[in-house]
Every structure is written in C-alpha cells, then in structure tokens.
Design an enzyme around this catalytic site. Structure first.
Site, PDB file in Angstrom:
ATOM      1  N   ASP A  90       0.825  -1.211   0.000  1.00 21.87           N
ATOM      2  CA  ASP A  90       0.000   0.000   0.000  1.00 21.87           C
ATOM      3  C   ASP A  90       0.860   1.263   0.000  1.00 21.87           C
ATOM      4  O   ASP A  90       0.388   2.335   0.396  1.00 21.87           O
ATOM      5  CB  ASP A  90      -0.917   0.010   1.228  1.00 21.87           C
ATOM      6  N   ASP A  97      -7.674  -6.964  13.640  1.00 21.09           N
ATOM      7  CA  ASP A  97      -7.280  -8.298  14.088  1.00 21.09           C
ATOM      8  C   ASP A  97      -8.147  -8.761  15.267  1.00 21.09           C
ATOM      9  O   ASP A  97      -8.608  -9.906  15.308  1.00 21.09           O
ATOM     10  CB  ASP A  97      -5.800  -8.319  14.456  1.00 21.09           C
TER      11      ASP A  97
END
Length: 499
Positions: free
Chosen positions: A286, A439
């Site tokens: 990214d 997460d």
C-alpha cells in the site's frame, strides 16, 4: 592558572598551582609544581567521583589547601547548573509540543493512524472541550487555593456562618458568599457522583487484579503440568513428498512504505520449508512512495526469477488501511484454491519450519480456526524502552494468551505471525474496515461463530520492537484507539451469542 580573588591574592601565598580544564560533561585538574620549589606534590583527579581522591594525600606533608577544594566545588556547581539548564530547556520544549498539538486539535502527527471515517470537525470540537475543561480546572484550583489560604474548610464555624447568613456587600464579601455557595453545591451534587466513580474504579481494579492473579496461577499450572498443544499428526519431513501433509497455503505480507525491512521479510517468507506448488506468497503493498513501491516490486521480481511462487499487488486507493488491504487480497479468484492463510507484517521474519510447526494442528480438528505463534524480539536489549516492552509483551503472550488459549480456546488475534483457516475467516464475515483493530475484530467474530484458537508458546517469529519513543507512541495509539469502538460494535452480538 587559577584566578586570584581579593581575599586570596596575597604575595606570601604558598599553595600548589593547578590548571582546571572544564569540558562538559567531564573536567580535570592538572597539577603543577609548587611556587616555593619544596617539591611537595598533590594528587588531584577529576571526574567520576574521584575529585577528592588526593585530599590529605600529600607526600610527607599536610592535605589539600582551600583553593583547590574550592575549585572542585566550583566545577561541581557548574555541572549542576548545566544539568538544571538542560532540564529547563527540555520542560519548555515539552510544553511547546503539547501546546502545538492541542492547538492543532490532534494528538498524533500521523494522519493515517486516525480511525477511518472520523470527522476532523468532530475531532476539533472534542479537543476544544478538553481545553475548556482544563482551563476550568485550573481556575477552580486557584479558587480553592485562595480559599484554603483564608482558612475556609468544611465544618469551620466561619464557613457555616456564611452558609446561613450571607456576608456584607463588597468584593471580599461577594467572594466569601460565592465560595460558600460553591462548597454547598460541591458537597451535595458533585461529591456523590465522584465518590461513586471512585468506588467503581476501585472495584474494577480489584476485578483486574483478581484476573491477573488467576492468569498467573493458570500459567504456573501449565508450566507445572507441562501442558501444550500437540498436533494430531506430524508433518512429513520431506516437502517434495507433497500429499495431504502439505495443504495449500496462502501467505500474505501487508506493508506500507516499509523500505527498511521489506527485503528481510520477503526473503524469510520465500525460504519457508513448504512445497512451492502448494504455497503462494502475496506481497500486499500500500506504499504511496513511488521509490519504495519500485524497490519492493523489483525485490518480488528477483524472487520470482529464483523460482518462488510470489506475486505483487498494489492498491491505488488505500481504503480501510490494513483491513482493506487484506480484504482486497482475499477477493482474488485464486484464493478459493487455498485452505489456509498465514499473515506476517513487514517487520516479521518467520523461521523456515514455521508452517511445519503450525499447519499440523489443523489436522483432524475441524473446529480450529486460528493458530497463533509467539513473537520474539531481536532488539529486546537495545535500550530501556525495548526492555520494558519485552517484559510487558512476554506477560501478554506467555500468561494472557497462553492461559486463555488452553482453558478458553479464545484470545485476541495479534494481526501477524498467525495461520487462519480461510473457511473460518469467511464464516466470520471476512475483514471489515469498521475499526483500527481489525485483528481483534475478526477474532471476536470468529469466536462468536464457534471457532477455536490455539496459541503456540514454543513457536516464535522474529520481529523488532520500537526503539524510539515516537515510534512506540504511534504503535500504542494504533493498538488502543479501537478496542472501545469495537466493544460498542460487538456488544449486541456478544449478548445474543450462545457461546
């Protein structure tokens, strides 16, 4: 030579001449021969607490004279003044940084660390309320100090008289009347909720202390009984043998402008001991820096030429940050051919046998959705900050996650150094960009669906700890900015869950 002050400068002076060298932060005193030529010597040493080592050590004579000892005291005073000056400068710098950050309406210089979808106007209003509260607190504190100096306290006769009969008109009388009314308001309306909050904090502290105690006892019992997860079936030693021992594994390395560590992580993943026909490595870049993006792409091409099954993916629009990056990678058509996915951040370096130590735990255990490995730090002894982080994270892994994994089959996914069953990810709804702790979000949703987790305390994955305070602050901001938002989002599902 030492300067002659007016009460020292006498012609009949017979002391030992010295030369003082002042170099911050060290200093030294060099000895010269006595003007009288009597051959008497002194041992004067500077630095490290030895400045008085020669006092009283004159060979065959008396101790040091007052002039030399005065020079030592002057040097120590100079060092102390320099230390105070540096402390004052640091305090001014800290106050200026706080003022700039509060005035800007933000606490982190990294805009990417802000939660996705957060309104800048709302953030500015929030910090404006904080500033207003701080100024009001300072004003009330000054008010209380002034009242304390006048001897006004709860229960005093003067204050009780003011509550019953207002004081005479005037500036002093108005101040006394206002303070009496403020004390009454505080005792009747402000003190009870504050006391309730204090009692609540005490109860929460006791609950947390009991939780920590139970976890420590559980860790002791695990060590005493030598409890550890054991795979149902050991994996074959030869990766070329293939078969069911080597299922299809997808390896993902999400990164963003990681020009310092991308080579190490890509090399470590490409050297995993697994059949190349049964593994695919996705480098999910990214990066918005063209130079970094070019270097990472060239590194991937180099490993492709060496025979590694690796692909490079770059997103033009960085929506959702890491969660969006992983979600985009899981939408690839070839993902349906793979059974497991291993995730490593850009600064993690798994050992070659990482998959051999984790994948076998999924065999004949269809309810298992996650196998999490422990982090190991290559720079844990670099400085005091890294040593303290190592202590904190070792407790998190060995006590919290290991005990919860053994007795509850649930713990928070660490975002890296773990292997997921792709079916569990899909059943939980996949990666969502609704919070910065994606997460923990996927772990909670998977657990509510009935999936089990395993923590392997003896399987370690190398990584690095933040060595500077600025990097540590940014890391902790990312880790702590989303849990409360996630709690609010997941609370209805937790209440309705049968788990």
């Amino acid at each position: 030579m030492a300067p002659s002050f007016h009460w020292w400068g006498k012609d009949d002076y017979r002391g030992t001449s010295v030369v003082v060298k002042m170099e911050n932060p060290n200093w030294s005193i060099s000895e010269m021969s006595s003007p009288s030529g009597d051959g008497n010597e002194y041992d004067v040493a500077g630095g490290g607490g030895r400045e008085f080592a020669g006092v009283g050590a004159r060979k065959g004579g008396r101790g040091k004279n007052a002039k030399q000892i005065t020079w030592v005291l002057l040097v120590k005073a100079h060092r102390a003044a320099g230390c105070l000056t540096s402390l004052a400068s640091a305090a001014v710098g800290l106050a200026s940084a706080v003022r700039r950050r509060v005035a800007a309406g933000r606490t982190d210089s990294d805009s990417a660390s802000s939660p996705p979808g957060e309104s800048p106007v709302l953030r500015t209003r929030f910090y404006s309320c904080i500033k207003l509260f701080l100024w009001l607190s300072v004003l009330l504190l000054g008010f209380e100090v002034a009242a304390y100096l006048k001897g006004w306290h709860l229960g005093t006769t003067e204050l009780q008289r003011l509550l019953v009969m207002p004081a005479s008109f005037g500036a002093s009388g108005l101040f006394e009347t206002l303070y009496a009314e403020w004390v009454q308001l505080r005792s009747e309306y402000i003190a009870p909720p504050l006391q309730f909050l204090a009692n609540t904090c005490v109860i929460l502290f006791l609950i947390q202390s009991a939780d920590r105690l139970i976890l420590c006892l559980g860790c002791f019992w695990i060590r005493f009984k030598k409890i550890q997860p054991v795979p149902m079936q050991a994996v074959a030693k030869d990766p070329e043998s293939g078969g069911d021992d080597f299922p299809m594994v997808l390896v993902q390395i999400p990164m963003c402008n990681e020009k310092e560590v991308y080579q190490q992580s890509i090399a470590a993943v490409c050297n995993l001991d697994w059949p190349r026909s049964n593994i695919l490595i996705q480098v999910l870049d990214d990066s918005d820096d063209p130079m970094t993006r070019t270097m990472i792409e060239e590194e991937v091409e180099k490993w492709q030429q060496n025979g590694a099954h690796i692909v490079y993916r770059h997103r033009v629009l960085r929506e959702g940050y890491k969660a969006g990056n992983l979600k985009s990678a899981m939408n690839c058509g070839y993902v349906k051919d793979y059974e497991f996915v291993a995730i490593f951040d850009a600064d993690f370096q798994p050992s070659p046998d990482f998959l051999k130590q984790t994948i076998p735990h999924f065999k004949e255990n269809e309810e298992l959705g996650l196998v999490q490995a422990r982090w190991a730090f290559v720079n844990k002894g670099e400085n005091l900050l890294t040593r303290l982080q190592n202590i904190n994270l070792c407790f998190h892994f060995e006590v919290e996650q290991q005990v919860n994994g053994v007795y509850l089959n649930f713990f928070g996914f660490n975002g890296t150094a773990g292997v997921w069953r792709i079916k569990a990810l899909e059943d939980a709804g996949g990666w969502l960009e609704r919070t910065t702790v994606e997460d923990m979000d996927i772990a909670v949703r998977a657990h509510l669906k009935g999936w089990k987790f395993i923590f392997l305390n003896d399987v370690e994955c190398l990584c690095e700890l933040p060595e500077s305070y600025e990097a540590y602050r940014k890391q902790q901001h990312r880790w702590h900015s989303g849990p409360m938002q996630l709690f609010r989002l997941c609370l209805p599902d937790i209440v309705r869950s049968k788990v």
